[in-house]
Design a protein around this motif. Sequence first.
Motif, PDB file in Angstrom:
ATOM      1  N   THR A  20      52.074   8.118 -75.938  1.00 15.46           N
ATOM      2  CA  THR A  20      50.827   8.896 -75.958  1.00 15.46           C
ATOM      3  C   THR A  20      51.058  10.286 -76.525  1.00 15.46           C
ATOM      4  OG1 THR A  20      49.909   7.673 -74.092  1.00 15.46           O
ATOM      5  CG2 THR A  20      48.998   9.871 -74.521  1.00 15.46           C
ATOM      6  N   THR A  23      48.910  16.206 -75.460  1.00 10.68           N
ATOM      7  CA  THR A  23      47.501  16.491 -75.774  1.00 10.68           C
ATOM      8  C   THR A  23      47.368  17.930 -76.280  1.00 10.68           C
ATOM      9  OG1 THR A  23      47.072  17.086 -73.459  1.00 10.68           O
ATOM     10  CG2 THR A  23      46.624  14.815 -74.120  1.00 10.68           C
ATOM     11  N   GLU A  43      42.501  17.023 -72.460  1.00 13.69           N
ATOM     12  CA  GLU A  43      42.984  15.724 -72.008  1.00 13.69           C
ATOM     13  C   GLU A  43      42.123  14.568 -72.514  1.00 13.69           C
ATOM     14  OE1 GLU A  43      45.946  15.060 -69.499  1.00 13.69           O
ATOM     15  OE2 GLU A  43      46.168  16.498 -71.141  1.00 13.69           O
ATOM     16  N   GLN A  46      43.764  11.624 -74.401  1.00 17.94           N
ATOM     17  CA  GLN A  46      44.466  10.516 -73.758  1.00 17.94           C
ATOM     18  C   GLN A  46      43.852   9.169 -74.184  1.00 17.94           C
ATOM     19  OE1 GLN A  46      47.146  10.612 -71.989  1.00 17.94           O
ATOM     20  NE2 GLN A  46      47.320  12.704 -71.227  1.00 17.94           N
TER      21      GLN A  46
END
Length: 341
Positions: A20, A23, A43, A46
């Motif tokens: 991932t 961020t 966020e 995500q």
Amino acid sequence: MIGGWAAEAVARLDREREDTGTTPLREFPLPGAWGVRLRLKDESAQPTGGLKHRLARALFAQVITSGRITEGTTVVDATGGPMAVAEAYFARLLGLPYIAVMPKKSSGAGVERLGGTCRYVHPPLAVYEEAARLSEEIGGHYLDHYRTAAEVDWRGASLADELFGQLGECPRWIVVGAGTGATSAAIGRRLRADGLPGRLAVADPENSAYFPGWATGAPDYATGMPSRIEGVGRPRMEPAFDSAVVDLVVPVPDAASVAAARYVRQVTGLAVGAATGTNLWAALELVTRMRDRGERGEVVSVIGDAGERHLATCHDDAWAEGRGLDWRPYADRLRDLLGEP
């Protein structure tokens, strides 16, 4: 030590986190003469589009390493919205059946797209009892994320670690909303454990128990009324909320949250939800105080709900008016403070 399926499951969670990545921190425009910088830790980047993604990952890691979930266990929780979607995402990643018990009028489309099942109940407060009953009936595990969030280890690979790694220098204030309270607890404990000079503020909407509970020092404070701002505010003080590490709780009118969410969209293009508006309004209160005192420095607000679906909620006039939320006076205040748009 853990082995077998549990070890592989935790390894999958770790790989997902690594894949991932980080961020972004987004600049929010302020007049340069103020000498104050405001950035948004977004966020929404995500995979499931919000702040609940990290928490859901941590919750699954917690119950797997503690032996409460094993291979094939059906995971049940009383939740809806972004939390249910995030839990369904990780259940699918781990090959676990997942059931979200939610109020009758909720939409479970996001859960079902990820292979989860929704169980709808009425009245809304019956979700907790039904989730516990159902998990026992089928031999599953009731995740009970409000309780389990209090057990999550705040050290290592957390939002706080990532944020401080990005910033370099600690900001004057970090502003977060509180749903379970786990995010504010993790950041506040990190500030204190490392002796950092920054302070933590929690932005709290109407009807929520966090502001009056923090102000009065009552750990069991309850309003009994649900928040109208999705993702933040609770009718009771939740176990994960650590008031001892919170320097300030800022109450925010719900109509101000709507106005601030709209302003974020105007200046950044992000169709954020009202919870981001709650955070921004509180952050701007702190920014204004710093400006008025001649203080220089940075304020960081954690946001996590940008998405096109909010065009039909807080960015829609009929939606806001149907809830009695007159955002216009607060929009005027923002324009007076920051200028157009």
